[in-house]
Motif scaffolding. Structure first.
Motif, short mmCIF file in Angstrom:
data_model
loop_
_atom_site.label_atom_id
_atom_site.label_comp_id
_atom_site.label_asym_id
_atom_site.label_seq_id
_atom_site.Cartn_x
_atom_site.Cartn_y
_atom_site.Cartn_z
N GLY A 219 9.56 2.11 -10.54
CA GLY A 219 8.99 1.56 -9.31
C GLY A 219 8.23 2.67 -8.60
O GLY A 219 8.82 3.59 -8.05
N ALA A 220 6.90 2.59 -8.67
CA ALA A 220 6.06 3.66 -8.14
C ALA A 220 5.40 3.24 -6.84
O ALA A 220 5.11 2.07 -6.63
CB ALA A 220 5.00 4.04 -9.16
N CYS A 221 5.17 4.22 -5.96
CA CYS A 221 4.55 3.96 -4.67
C CYS A 221 3.63 5.10 -4.30
O CYS A 221 3.96 6.26 -4.49
CB CYS A 221 5.63 3.79 -3.60
N ASN A 222 2.48 4.74 -3.75
CA ASN A 222 1.56 5.71 -3.16
C ASN A 222 1.64 5.47 -1.66
O ASN A 222 1.18 4.44 -1.17
CB ASN A 222 0.14 5.49 -3.68
N PRO A 223 2.26 6.37 -0.90
CA PRO A 223 2.49 6.13 0.52
C PRO A 223 1.22 5.81 1.31
O PRO A 223 1.23 4.92 2.17
CB PRO A 223 3.13 7.43 1.02
N GLN A 224 0.12 6.50 1.02
CA GLN A 224 -1.12 6.23 1.75
C GLN A 224 -1.62 4.81 1.47
O GLN A 224 -2.02 4.10 2.40
CB GLN A 224 -2.20 7.26 1.39
N HIS B 279 0.68 2.25 3.15
CA HIS B 279 0.44 2.18 4.59
C HIS B 279 -0.83 1.38 4.88
O HIS B 279 -0.84 0.51 5.77
CB HIS B 279 0.34 3.58 5.18
N ARG B 280 -1.89 1.64 4.15
CA ARG B 280 -3.14 0.89 4.33
C ARG B 280 -2.93 -0.60 4.08
O ARG B 280 -3.44 -1.45 4.81
CB ARG B 280 -4.23 1.42 3.40
N ALA B 281 -2.17 -0.93 3.04
CA ALA B 281 -1.91 -2.33 2.71
C ALA B 281 -1.13 -3.01 3.84
O ALA B 281 -1.43 -4.14 4.23
CB ALA B 281 -1.15 -2.45 1.40
N LEU B 282 -0.14 -2.31 4.38
CA LEU B 282 0.66 -2.88 5.46
C LEU B 282 -0.15 -3.02 6.75
O LEU B 282 0.13 -3.91 7.56
CB LEU B 282 1.90 -2.03 5.70
#
Length: 72
Positions: free
Chosen positions: A56-61, A64-67
Motif C-alpha cells: 500500500g503506497a502513498c505519495n503524501p503530496q 493532499h492535493r487529491a483531498l
C-alpha cells in the motif's frame, strides 16, 4: 473481466520487491502497509501459495492535493 495490471520481472522475488520499493521511493511514494498474502493464507487456512505481497503506497503530496479537490 480483468482488474489487474501486471508486469514480468527477471529478478528473483525478493530482489523484485526491493526494486519496486526503490522505484516507488524515486517517485515520492512510501509504503504504508504490506500484506504478505502467502503468509496470511498459510496461517489462516493452511494453504501454500507462491510468494505474493500487496504494498500500500502513498505519495503524501499527491494525497493532499487529491483531498483538497475531493475531500470525500
Amino acid at each position: 473481466m480483468d482488474f489487474t495490471i501486471t508486469t514480468t520481472s527477471a529478478l528473483p522475488f525478493d530482489a523484485t520487491v526491493t526494486a519496486v520499493r526503490d522505484a516507488l521511493a524515486d517517485q515520492g511514494f512510501g509504503v504504508l502497509t504490506e500484506i504478505d498474502i502467502a503468509a496470511t493464507l498459510h496461517t489462516k487456512i493452511g494453504e501454500t501459495v507462491p510468494p505474493q505481497l500487496i504494498l500500500g503506497a502513498c505519495n503524501p503530496q499527491l494525497a493532499h492535493r487529491a483531498l483538497q479537490s475531493e475531500p470525500r
